[in-house]
Design an enzyme around this catalytic site. Structure first.
Site, PDB file in Angstrom:
ATOM      1  CG  ASP A 138      -2.322   0.212   1.016  1.00  0.00           C
ATOM      2  OD1 ASP A 138      -2.672   1.312   0.568  1.00  0.00           O
ATOM      3  OD2 ASP A 138      -3.102  -0.711   1.269  1.00  0.00           O
ATOM      4  CG  ASP A 168      -5.312   5.270   0.891  1.00  0.00           C
ATOM      5  OD1 ASP A 168      -6.010   4.275   1.096  1.00  0.00           O
ATOM      6  OD2 ASP A 168      -5.487   6.366   1.469  1.00  0.00           O
ATOM      7  CD  GLU A 210      -9.155   3.512  -1.758  1.00  0.00           C
ATOM      8  OE1 GLU A 210     -10.010   3.054  -1.002  1.00  0.00           O
ATOM      9  OE2 GLU A 210      -8.363   4.413  -1.395  1.00  0.00           O
ATOM     10  CG  HIS A 213      -9.043  -2.362   4.078  1.00  0.00           C
ATOM     11  ND1 HIS A 213      -8.765  -2.348   2.723  1.00  0.00           N
ATOM     12  CD2 HIS A 213      -8.738  -1.133   4.526  1.00  0.00           C
ATOM     13  CE1 HIS A 213      -8.315  -1.169   2.381  1.00  0.00           C
ATOM     14  NE2 HIS A 213      -8.282  -0.410   3.454  1.00  0.00           N
ATOM     15  CG  ASP A 214     -11.798   0.797   3.125  1.00  0.00           C
ATOM     16  OD1 ASP A 214     -11.350   0.797   4.287  1.00  0.00           O
ATOM     17  OD2 ASP A 214     -11.167   1.268   2.152  1.00  0.00           O
TER      18      ASP A 214
HETATM   19  C1  NOJ Z   1      -8.835   4.269   1.794  1.00  0.00           C
HETATM   20  C2  NOJ Z   1      -8.449   3.112   2.643  1.00  0.00           C
HETATM   21  O1  NOJ Z   1      -8.803   1.922   1.999  1.00  0.00           O
HETATM   22  C3  NOJ Z   1      -9.146   3.287   3.967  1.00  0.00           C
HETATM   23  O2  NOJ Z   1      -9.026   2.149   4.786  1.00  0.00           O
HETATM   24  C4  NOJ Z   1      -8.566   4.498   4.634  1.00  0.00           C
HETATM   25  O3  NOJ Z   1      -9.262   4.748   5.844  1.00  0.00           O
HETATM   26  C5  NOJ Z   1      -8.663   5.732   3.739  1.00  0.00           C
HETATM   27  N1  NOJ Z   1      -8.320   5.476   2.375  1.00  0.00           N
HETATM   28  C6  NOJ Z   1      -7.753   6.822   4.231  1.00  0.00           C
HETATM   29  O4  NOJ Z   1      -6.421   6.465   3.991  1.00  0.00           O
END
Ligand code: NOJ
Length: 540
Positions: A104, A206, A272, A334-335
């Protein structure tokens, strides 16, 4: 510049990526939190599963205000997870096992404990002041504009010492870097080189579409379609993100990032990002000089378990991609709510697995989905995620981040029985775990292994085209994956009832894999009969 080649696909086109959330994968120090040594110990499992690459969520030194997405040093490992020597061993071991390693990279914001920010906030004339986004208060003393934070409240925090606000679209411990400053760019590009020199094969970047904001920091307009029941402090979802996301100037930065990746052979950039298809596709670059894989979340975000909608999404993606752009699909991370929970259950999860691993493009799997881990209800007093702490327990992302279920022992083999894991384990971990499913010829894990092995051995599943089958009933999604002489039909029944697909092309066809894992062999006639929630792969 590397581009998509039909004859010799790049590794990131052939690969199946597996996301490891390191806090939750394997604890080897007995503190209830997973670590890099744990990832090393489980690499054999990933090889046996049949994936080709791992993406490891952040392990950088961090105060963990957002569990590692608040980075205090881009070139080191947090002692909680190990050290650089452990990381080097991880890379060596993975490469020895022919696994690629993606890490990441969090370019939009640092931790407020990063030395750059500590300097930046020290004084208005500090040389690093402009490395972050500082603005004086509005005339009434309030925030410089109306921007909201994803995690609740305004996106600005006032610093009394220097009497200015700084920008953070996540928690206030995540101040945003000023990517319009060339020194910031240069320093961040060097962090990419640092890890590529250590052997890293790619980066998951990210919120890459956020790194450039409107130069004038204009107010975001209100979102007329915002849900009515938002928590009072959720300013973010009440507005459109016109001036905070996907600004045109970000493309120039993406090209620069890509040129740094291209300094090293065969590296891969995964972004992302979100946005409508016509904006999203621009992240590949005009001629493939952008990201290799802008993440495609369209089968996950806002998607229900509906064959027509899935097909429509895939068809739209295929139509939007220029010839040089390689598709990719994601069903969990993970989100987001676990796919088993989101799509209705384990029967659906089996069909989803077949879909994800047979569509044209690079799939990314989320740890635990291969054994059907579901979202775990988190008691309010165990919520860890800042999103859940600030916006309410129903918004916490902890439920999809619980410890990996390895075996039937008290803490499922994740950490010692005497230790409390950082998040609670699922109540079904004694039955639903890797050890049990590895022995079961009909388990979901066995289905994933069979699908991954088939994918690897079948050129049509990697390099073949995608052609949807119009004759399929409305609640089935079926498509051809053809490559040279090889012709494969994937037929997915999304309904709880039997369905049939009749096609002249199916005469002399044979089933090579069913999600029930109980049949193979010739079809009778040119009709494919599907049982409830069954997916099959048929070879002609
Ligand atoms: C996206 C990430 O996947 C998430 O877990 C994170 O909280 C936010 N970006 C901020 O970095």
């Amino acid at each position: 510049m590397s581009s998509v080649s039909k004859s010799t696909p790049h590794w990131w086109q052939r690969a199946v990526v597996y996301q490891v959330y390191p806090r939750s994968f394997q604890d080897t120090t007995g503190n209830g939190v997973g670590d890099l040594e744990g990832v090393i110990r489980r690499l054999d499992y990933l090889v046996a599963l049949g994936v080709d690459a791992i993406w490891i969520s952040p392990f950088y030194p961090s105060p963990m205000a957002d569990f590692g997405y608040d980075v205090a040093d881009y070139c080191d490992v947090d002692p909680l997870f190990g050290d650089l020597a452990t990381f080097d061993r991880l890379i060596d071991t993975a490469h020895h096992l022919h696994l690629k390693v993606i890490i990441d990279w969090v370019p939009n914001h640092t931790s407020d404990q990063h030395p750059w920010f500590i300097e930046s906030r020290a004084g208005r004339d500090n040389p690093r002041r402009d490395w972050y986004i500082w603005r004086p208060p509005a005339a009434d003393g309030g925030t410089p504009n109306n921007w909201g934070s994803f995690f609740g409240g305004p996106a600005w925090t006032y610093d009394p010492r220097t009497r200015e606000y700084y920008l953070h679209q996540f928690v206030k411990e995540q101040p945003e870097l000023n990517w319009r400053n060339p020194e910031v760019r240069a320093a961040m590009m060097d962090t990419l080189r640092f890890w590529m020199r250590r052997g890293v094969d790619g980066f998951r970047m990210d919120v890459i579409h956020l790194i450039i904001k409107d130069a004038a920091l204009r107010d975001n307009p209100p979102d007329p379609n915002a849900p009515a029941d938002l928590p009072a402090n959720d300013l973010h979802q009440r507005q459109l993100h016109t001036y905070t996301e996907d600004q045109d100037e970000v493309q120039e930065v993406i090209r620069e990032i890509r040129s740094v990746l291209d300094e090293f052979p065969d590296r891969c950039g995964i972004g992302e990002l979100w946005g409508p298809l016509d904006r999203w596709v621009r992240y590949y670059g005009e001629h493939g000089e952008g990201l290799h894989l802008p993440f495609n979340f369209r089968l996950m975000d806002g998607m229900v378990w509906d064959a027509r909608q899935m097909r429509a999404s895939v068809d739209a993606l295929e139509a939007a991609l220029p010839p040089f752009a390689w598709p990719n699909y994601v069903l969990g991370n993970h989100d987001r709510m676990r796919l088993v929970t989101r799509f209705g259950g384990h029967a659906q999860a089996r069909v989803a697995a077949m879909m994800l691993l047979t569509l044209r493009g690079t799939p990314t799997l989320y740890y635990g989905d291969e054994i059907g881990m579901a979202d775990v209800p988190i008691p309010p007093d165990r919520v860890q995620d800042p999103q859940g702490l600030n916006l309410g327990v129903e918004r916490t992302r902890d439920g999809c981040r619980t410890p990996m279920q390895w075996d039937g022992s008290p803490n499922s083999g994740f950490c010692p029985p005497s230790v409390e894991p950082w998040l609670p384990l699922a109540t079904d971990h004694r039955e639903r775990n890797v050890a049990t499913q590895a022995e079961d010829p009909t388990s979901l894990l066995t289905l994933y292994r069979r699908l991954l092995a088939l994918r690897r051995a079948t050129p049509a599943l990697v390099g073949g085209g995608y052609r949807p089958v119009d004759e399929a009933p409305n609640d089935c999604f079926a498509y051809w994956r053809n490559h040279n002489e090889q012709r494969l039909l994937v037929a997915l029944n999304f309904s709880d009832a039997p369905r049939e697909i009749a096609s002249p092309g199916l005469a002399a066809a044979r089933v090579i894999l069913s999600t029930y894992l109980d049949r193979e062999g010739p079809l009778s006639g040119a009709v494919l009969a599907l049982r409830p929630n069954e997916g099959v792969i048929v070879a002609v």
